[in-house]
Design a protein around this motif. Structure first.
Motif, short mmCIF file in Angstrom:
data_model
loop_
_atom_site.label_atom_id
_atom_site.label_comp_id
_atom_site.label_asym_id
_atom_site.label_seq_id
_atom_site.Cartn_x
_atom_site.Cartn_y
_atom_site.Cartn_z
N LYS A 89 1.86 -4.83 -0.54
CA LYS A 89 2.23 -3.47 -1.25
C LYS A 89 1.91 -3.62 -2.67
O LYS A 89 1.27 -2.64 -3.33
CB LYS A 89 3.68 -3.23 -1.09
CG LYS A 89 3.97 -2.14 0.28
CD LYS A 89 3.41 -1.06 0.05
CE LYS A 89 3.72 0.10 1.13
NZ LYS A 89 3.21 1.15 1.33
N ILE A 92 -1.92 -3.48 -3.44
CA ILE A 92 -2.45 -2.05 -3.08
C ILE A 92 -2.11 -0.93 -4.06
O ILE A 92 -2.97 -0.22 -4.37
CB ILE A 92 -1.88 -1.57 -1.76
CG1 ILE A 92 -2.54 -2.63 -0.74
CG2 ILE A 92 -2.40 -0.37 -1.26
CD1 ILE A 92 -1.93 -2.46 0.70
N THR A 93 -0.70 -0.97 -4.49
CA THR A 93 -0.42 0.07 -5.56
C THR A 93 -1.15 -0.07 -6.85
O THR A 93 -1.81 0.82 -7.48
CB THR A 93 0.81 -0.29 -5.99
OG1 THR A 93 2.02 -0.04 -4.64
CG2 THR A 93 1.54 0.84 -7.07
N LEU A 96 -4.95 1.23 -6.08
CA LEU A 96 -4.74 2.95 -6.16
C LEU A 96 -4.87 3.52 -7.46
O LEU A 96 -5.57 4.49 -7.75
CB LEU A 96 -3.77 3.26 -5.32
CG LEU A 96 -3.88 3.07 -3.77
CD1 LEU A 96 -2.45 3.48 -3.22
CD2 LEU A 96 -4.67 4.30 -3.28
N ILE A 99 -8.31 2.94 -8.89
CA ILE A 99 -9.18 3.99 -8.18
C ILE A 99 -9.07 5.49 -8.75
O ILE A 99 -9.92 5.87 -9.26
CB ILE A 99 -9.05 4.04 -6.76
CG1 ILE A 99 -9.45 2.77 -6.13
CG2 ILE A 99 -9.75 5.21 -6.07
CD1 ILE A 99 -9.06 2.48 -4.61
N GLU A 100 -7.83 5.70 -9.01
CA GLU A 100 -7.36 7.14 -9.81
C GLU A 100 -8.43 6.89 -11.20
O GLU A 100 -9.03 8.00 -11.58
CB GLU A 100 -5.98 7.18 -10.16
CG GLU A 100 -5.51 7.62 -8.81
CD GLU A 100 -4.01 7.74 -8.85
OE1 GLU A 100 -3.34 7.68 -10.24
OE2 GLU A 100 -3.20 7.90 -7.80
N GLU A 103 -11.95 7.31 -10.38
CA GLU A 103 -12.22 8.79 -10.05
C GLU A 103 -12.54 9.80 -11.44
O GLU A 103 -13.11 10.78 -11.34
CB GLU A 103 -11.06 9.48 -9.48
CG GLU A 103 -11.26 8.82 -7.72
CD GLU A 103 -10.18 9.44 -6.87
OE1 GLU A 103 -10.56 9.76 -5.93
OE2 GLU A 103 -9.01 9.73 -7.36
N LYS A 116 -11.33 4.62 -1.97
CA LYS A 116 -10.08 5.15 -2.11
C LYS A 116 -9.63 5.52 -0.62
O LYS A 116 -8.19 5.29 -0.16
CB LYS A 116 -10.09 6.51 -2.91
CG LYS A 116 -8.73 7.17 -2.88
CD LYS A 116 -8.70 8.68 -3.49
CE LYS A 116 -7.32 9.07 -3.61
NZ LYS A 116 -7.51 10.42 -4.21
N ARG A 117 -10.47 5.81 0.08
CA ARG A 117 -9.90 6.12 1.77
C ARG A 117 -9.76 4.95 2.19
O ARG A 117 -8.62 4.69 3.10
CB ARG A 117 -11.22 6.60 2.43
CG ARG A 117 -11.00 7.44 3.83
CD ARG A 117 -11.87 8.09 4.23
NE ARG A 117 -13.21 7.59 4.42
CZ ARG A 117 -14.24 7.88 3.45
NH1 ARG A 117 -14.25 9.03 2.50
NH2 ARG A 117 -15.33 7.47 3.57
N THR A 119 -8.49 2.00 0.86
CA THR A 119 -7.30 1.58 0.50
C THR A 119 -6.21 2.06 0.75
O THR A 119 -4.98 1.79 1.11
CB THR A 119 -7.40 1.48 -1.18
OG1 THR A 119 -8.66 0.90 -1.63
CG2 THR A 119 -6.29 0.81 -1.85
N LEU A 120 -6.21 3.43 1.02
CA LEU A 120 -5.04 4.37 1.48
C LEU A 120 -4.95 3.96 2.89
O LEU A 120 -3.76 4.00 3.47
CB LEU A 120 -5.37 5.71 1.68
CG LEU A 120 -5.64 6.39 0.04
CD1 LEU A 120 -6.10 7.97 0.02
CD2 LEU A 120 -4.05 6.37 -0.52
N ASN A 123 -2.90 0.71 3.07
CA ASN A 123 -1.62 1.15 2.47
C ASN A 123 -0.82 1.68 3.63
O ASN A 123 0.38 1.34 3.95
CB ASN A 123 -1.48 2.21 1.38
CG ASN A 123 -0.29 2.44 0.85
OD1 ASN A 123 0.45 1.39 0.38
ND2 ASN A 123 0.31 3.58 0.67
#
Length: 286
Positions: A89, A92-93, A96, A99-100, A103, A116-117, A119-120, A123
């Motif tokens: 977790k 992964i957090t 993300l 990745i933001e 973006e 992103k897809r 990684t989600l 998650n």
């Protein structure tokens, strides 16, 4: 007279031996029943049945020890699974969050969108592993509370992001029917069933209905997604089983089955008209 006495003696001996045999058989049965109740005291008699008695005792002890070892190993595996899910977790957090930022710097970059897809998706898998470990570790996890079916279905649908063109029809029969179980776990089960329908490319309609009889209350979820192939019908509730056209992890329906069964219910599926029909039976026992 001698012959008569001899015959009577033989009959008496036969009766005595038969009665003794029946008594010892009953003692062996009682021994097994006592060991089931974890009373492992063995009688100290010495006769023809003693060897059988000793072997039964040894076999039972071996079974108990094997069961305890298996239970401990299962508990360790569940702990390891939960620990791994928690451990992944954190990265992964962090991913993300990074990745933001990417973006913002590269808003139209297709590779960032793919990253992103995926990684989600990772998650989501870690969330599923945590839920599975909770289900496997806790036998008495489920609450027993009265639940209105219409409220349960509404909550499950509100938690989903169904395709825009998917139309959900809820029959009026849901309003009059209630069940007993754990609201949030059962909502999780319904979410997975709705997802299974919505993920089918041709599905644009889901119908939810209910009926009640003296034995159980039934919740039926039908879709028009083309149905399930005959060879997959008996496999779809198995954990990690995926059909070739599936985009999921092969866990959702298996989890739904486990949750329903832990809430004193059973789930089944069949093909009907142009789609699949899932029926959940909640038995009327509080």
């Amino acid at each position: 007279m001698v012959y008569v006495f001899w015959i009577i003696s033989l009959l008496f001996l036969y009766y005595f031996l038969e009665k003794r045999k029946k008594n010892r058989i009953n003692e062996l049965i009682n021994l097994i029943e006592n060991m089931k109740k974890q009373n492992y005291k063995i009688p100290m008699k010495q006769d023809d049945f003693s060897i059988l008695e000793d072997e039964i005792y040894k076999l039972f002890i071996e079974i108990v020890e094997a069961k305890e070892t298996s239970t401990k190993n299962s508990e360790k595996q569940i702990e390891y699974l939960e620990d791994i899910a928690h451990q992944i977790k954190t990265p992964i957090t962090s991913m993300l969050f990074s990745i933001e930022n990417l973006e913002m710097d590269f808003p139209d970059n297709e590779d960032v969108e793919i990253l992103k897809r995926q990684t989600l998706r990772l998650n989501s898998l870690s969330d599923i592993l945590l839920k599975l470990s909770s289900l496997d570790a806790n036998k008495d996890l489920m609450k027993k509370e009265e639940i209105r079916l219409d409220e349960l279905v509404d909550y499950a649908l509100d938690s989903l992001n169904l395709k825009r063109f998917t139309n959900v029809e809820i029959d009026k029969s849901l309003k009059g029917n209630s069940i007993y179980g754990d609201f949030y776990w059962l909502a999780e089960a319904l979410i997975n069933i709705f997802k299974n329908a919505d993920n089918r490319p041709t599905c644009d309609k889901i119908v939810v209905s209910s009926y009640k009889n003296p034995l159980y209350t039934s919740l039926i979820i039908k879709d028009n997604g083309g149905g399930i192939k005959k060879e997959n019908m008996k496999k779809i509730f198995k954990r990690f089983y995926k059909t070739p056209d599936s985009n999921g992890f092969g866990i959702g329906l298996a989890m739904a089955k486990t949750i329903v069964e832990k809430n004193n219910g059973e789930i089944s599926v069949k093909n009907e008209n142009d789609g699949a029909s899932f029926e959940i039976k909640f038995y009327n026992v509080t």
